[in-house]
Design a protein around this motif. Structure first.
Motif, PDB file in Angstrom:
ATOM      1  N   ALA A   1     -14.441 -15.017 -13.264  1.00 15.79           N
ATOM      2  CA  ALA A   1     -14.744 -13.978 -13.983  1.00 15.79           C
ATOM      3  C   ALA A   1     -13.645 -13.638 -15.170  1.00 15.79           C
ATOM      4  N   LEU A   2     -12.351 -13.752 -14.579  1.00 18.26           N
ATOM      5  CA  LEU A   2     -11.286 -13.300 -15.617  1.00 18.26           C
ATOM      6  C   LEU A   2     -11.429 -14.664 -16.774  1.00 18.26           C
TER       7      LEU A   2
ATOM      8  N   SER B   1      -5.853  -9.444  -6.948  1.00 17.65           N
ATOM      9  CA  SER B   1      -6.645  -8.118  -7.200  1.00 17.65           C
ATOM     10  C   SER B   1      -6.121  -6.840  -7.706  1.00 17.65           C
ATOM     11  N   ASP B   2      -4.676  -6.818  -7.735  1.00 17.40           N
ATOM     12  CA  ASP B   2      -3.730  -5.504  -8.427  1.00 17.40           C
ATOM     13  C   ASP B   2      -3.766  -5.973  -9.653  1.00 17.40           C
ATOM     14  N   VAL B   3      -3.676  -7.092 -10.192  1.00 16.91           N
ATOM     15  CA  VAL B   3      -3.448  -7.315 -11.783  1.00 16.91           C
ATOM     16  C   VAL B   3      -4.769  -7.344 -12.516  1.00 16.91           C
ATOM     17  N   ALA B   4      -5.550  -8.067 -11.870  1.00 13.83           N
ATOM     18  CA  ALA B   4      -6.964  -8.548 -12.541  1.00 13.83           C
ATOM     19  C   ALA B   4      -7.504  -7.184 -13.445  1.00 13.83           C
ATOM     20  N   PRO B   5      -7.201  -5.819 -12.945  1.00 18.55           N
ATOM     21  CA  PRO B   5      -8.040  -4.866 -13.812  1.00 18.55           C
ATOM     22  C   PRO B   5      -6.986  -4.539 -14.921  1.00 18.55           C
TER      23      PRO B   5
ATOM     24  N   ARG C   1     -12.337 -16.736 -22.223  1.00 19.18           N
ATOM     25  CA  ARG C   1     -13.190 -17.555 -23.036  1.00 19.18           C
ATOM     26  C   ARG C   1     -14.264 -16.565 -24.018  1.00 19.18           C
ATOM     27  N   GLU C   2     -14.562 -15.731 -23.626  1.00 23.23           N
ATOM     28  CA  GLU C   2     -15.753 -15.078 -24.590  1.00 23.23           C
ATOM     29  C   GLU C   2     -15.256 -14.531 -25.565  1.00 23.23           C
ATOM     30  N   LYS C   3     -14.067 -13.850 -25.390  1.00 20.27           N
ATOM     31  CA  LYS C   3     -12.751 -13.109 -26.274  1.00 20.27           C
ATOM     32  C   LYS C   3     -12.064 -13.972 -27.119  1.00 20.27           C
ATOM     33  N   GLY C   4     -12.159 -15.403 -26.805  1.00 20.79           N
ATOM     34  CA  GLY C   4     -11.125 -16.189 -27.442  1.00 20.79           C
ATOM     35  C   GLY C   4      -9.797 -16.062 -27.419  1.00 20.79           C
ATOM     36  N   LEU C   5      -9.306 -15.616 -25.744  1.00 18.94           N
ATOM     37  CA  LEU C   5      -8.034 -15.210 -25.405  1.00 18.94           C
ATOM     38  C   LEU C   5      -7.624 -16.073 -24.359  1.00 18.94           C
ATOM     39  N   ARG C   6      -6.279 -16.029 -24.132  1.00 19.17           N
ATOM     40  CA  ARG C   6      -5.746 -16.763 -22.962  1.00 19.17           C
ATOM     41  C   ARG C   6      -4.934 -15.799 -21.890  1.00 19.17           C
ATOM     42  N   ILE C   7      -5.196 -16.546 -20.812  1.00 17.44           N
ATOM     43  CA  ILE C   7      -4.433 -15.728 -19.561  1.00 17.44           C
ATOM     44  C   ILE C   7      -3.753 -16.889 -18.750  1.00 17.44           C
TER      45      ILE C   7
ATOM     46  N   GLY D   1      -8.999 -16.139  -4.941  1.00 17.22           N
ATOM     47  CA  GLY D   1     -10.081 -15.456  -5.334  1.00 17.22           C
ATOM     48  C   GLY D   1     -11.152 -16.310  -6.413  1.00 17.22           C
ATOM     49  N   LYS D   2     -11.808 -17.099  -5.806  1.00 21.68           N
ATOM     50  CA  LYS D   2     -12.642 -17.735  -6.795  1.00 21.68           C
ATOM     51  C   LYS D   2     -13.299 -17.138  -7.848  1.00 21.68           C
ATOM     52  N   GLU D   3     -14.151 -16.066  -7.355  1.00 29.37           N
ATOM     53  CA  GLU D   3     -14.930 -15.387  -8.122  1.00 29.37           C
ATOM     54  C   GLU D   3     -14.221 -14.552  -9.098  1.00 29.37           C
ATOM     55  N   LEU D   4     -13.225 -13.858  -8.582  1.00 31.89           N
ATOM     56  CA  LEU D   4     -12.493 -12.965  -9.494  1.00 31.89           C
ATOM     57  C   LEU D   4     -11.715 -13.858 -10.624  1.00 31.89           C
TER      58      LEU D   4
END
Lengths: 361, 361
Positions: free
Chosen positions: B129-130, B93-97, B135-141, B123-126
């Motif tokens: 969402a990430l 929750s801290d690093v997601a933003p 995927r939409e941006k074609g980037l990886r986390i 946190g399944k929903e978060l």
């Protein structure tokens, strides 16, 4: 990745043929018949005692242990399969024509042929040609096994992943040849005199371990080291005490096995040392079996596995476990380091839903 | 794969920003400044003593140790970079933003936030969402680190790759907290009385290890086990002898650390046990530090690493080593098990030629 990969595999099972039903091929056959998510749709072996028998029986299961009604055939034949498991030989030049036949039949290929762990180490042109053919056909070829393929290469590479600097790597696999029959024992010089051993090494009858050039190249290549020189040395392990197995007795002064060492240099610097002493009943002289990896780096790593990971069970397991990984990989000739790390397939979730598999390859 | 991957990376270096220059971020900064193939193009940290300084100096190198003229900035800023290394906190929750801000700036993200090793565990929903945004941006986390991320999950998964059957897995990491300062020691209850320890666990001030739900899920999920129940237990390690570090002295009867255990059940069967006793100077009572993995399976595996792989060095190294792997991976939220195994980056060959990197991502 989660949404796509976490779904259980709900389509048809992965269709597999096994080419070669020796000790290894039979082990893999048993796993494929027992595990969910696979259908064994063909089995090929020249052994007349196996041809025509139901595959379950031919690989050592009870005849009614499997619903499979596949019978063993003496020659490879084109069947509708996703992947061929090839367990017939050790050398690139021997298996390359068989790999081509499987590719021509539209099958991906997983093989435990030792030289296929990194075939570029011994035959660049042939490896390039196989890679080209596989890409053109949209198929994958993967060489795997416990060694080469895991202990003395992939596992080392994996461990280097937590290092920022490495001065050198030393690894060793100490095993016991007692379970093996006369054919294997002969290739390690077991039962020879030291003189006979030296002659056997010279004339190529005593080979030691097959796979060092592959393991060294896999490691060096992945780390970005340019290999300048590789040395291999095969020394007789002369026993001081009598050693006996079900197949062989060795007296003091005779050879109980082959201590095979490979060293890899960058410039004059020794960067990788791999040792694989293979002998019967090492504990007779107080030698413990085990796998060991030591990395002189930041941070340093000293890993031991005791006893060593059992080679036969592990090779059969990793060949089967890599099937979904290989099918998900990009077309071409692949090495273990090109794919996500292996993992045991224990439940249906591990057979990932994959375009290539579901759509047929 | 060979032809494409073996070529040295000959294009421009991979452009990296570091977000968070604490102990870990600074270590990574030093590696990125020293290793070929990377360009450190930004560094962000709120610490006023670091803002405005040259990054080489801020991470502890000699001011002239690097050609980099990047200065530390107090706030994240959009720069032209391939990847952001995020080393600011532990929790999803801290690093997601912050991850979202990096994605919005067109950067891939690698983070050592423990919960990001498998954010679906908490946190399944978060996490979904990430994953969607990436995927939409074609980037990886990618979430990585020594633990979670390697010892008590990826390395276990890797070892299961040579197993055909597994009854249960037990693994343990025994380390020494002596190098750590008061903040870390407090979260492990070091210096408390047993009563204070129990109260600290209840009110959440004593947390033990962060990462067990992630490690358990990574293992179980990969093997195809459906987790029915997870238990976590935090026990005080009460010392019988005085123990002392540069930061703290603990007397007999006081707490020297937290023995944190996690157990994972399928049905009623205990399938995974992970133990992580964290304490100061365990050798004071004859306890050796080390990593251990035991797999009760076919074949059985008993692995030991002694001493334990040093956590700080290893976490910094693996985050940097995974950069090319992550950039080569498919877009989305990735776990270590989704990518080719980590490997040390020691030479230019290891920075693979990759469409995404060369074309700019």
């Amino acid at each position: 990745m989660e949404p796509a990969r976490s779904n259980p595999y709900t389509g048809r099972p992965i269709r597999v043929v096994i080419w070669g039903l020796g000790a290894m091929g039979s082990k893999m056959g048993r796993l494929l018949l027992e595990k969910p998510g696979f259908a064994l749709v063909g089995a090929f072996d020249r052994d007349p005692s196996k041809v025509g028998r139901q595959v379950a029986e031919a690989v050592g299961l009870q005849p009614d242990a499997s619903a499979s009604r596949v019978a063993v055939e003496g020659e490879f034949r084109v069947v509708d399969a996703d992947v061929a498991i090839l367990a017939t030989g050790s050398f690139l030049s021997d298996v390359a024509p068989l790999i081509r036949r499987a590719l021509d039949a539209g099958m991906n290929v997983i093989t435990i042929a030792e030289e296929m762990a990194d075939p570029w180490a011994v035959g660049k042109e042939l490896a390039d040609a196989l890679d080209r053919t596989a890409r053109e056909k949209g198929l994958r070829i993967l060489g795997t096994g416990i060694n080469p393929g895991f202990i003395l290469d992939s596992l080392i590479v994996m461990l280097t992943g937590v290092c920022s600097r490495i001065r050198s790597i030393r690894a060793e696999r100490v095993n016991d040849l007692a379970p093996y029959g006369p054919t294997v024992l002969r290739t390690q010089g077991v039962g020879t005199t030291p003189d006979e051993f030296q002659r056997g090494v010279k004339n190529g009858n005593i080979v030691g371990h097959i796979g060092f050039p592959q393991s060294l190249r896999l490691i060096a290549h992945t780390l970005g080291w340019n290999i300048d020189r590789v040395e291999e040395e095969r020394r007789p392990i002369v026993t001081n005490v009598p050693r006996r197995t079900a197949y062989m007795e060795v007296l003091p002064g005779q050879v109980a096995g082959c201590h095979h060492v490979a060293r890899c240099y960058v410039g004059d610097q020794l960067v990788i040392t791999l040792e694989h002493p293979q002998q019967i009943t090492p504990e007779a002289e107080g030698v413990q079996t085990g796998d060991r990896i030591q990395i002189d780096g930041v941070p340093p790593i000293d890993l031991q596995i005791r006893p060593e990971i059992a080679g036969g069970e592990a090779t059969a397991a990793i060949a089967v476990n890599m099937i979904p990984r290989a099918l998900e990989g990009p077309p071409g000739l692949l090495r273990m380091i090109d794919l996500p790390m292996p993992a045991a397939i224990l439940g249906p979730q591990a057979i990932w839903r994959h375009g290539g598999v579901l759509a047929g390859v």
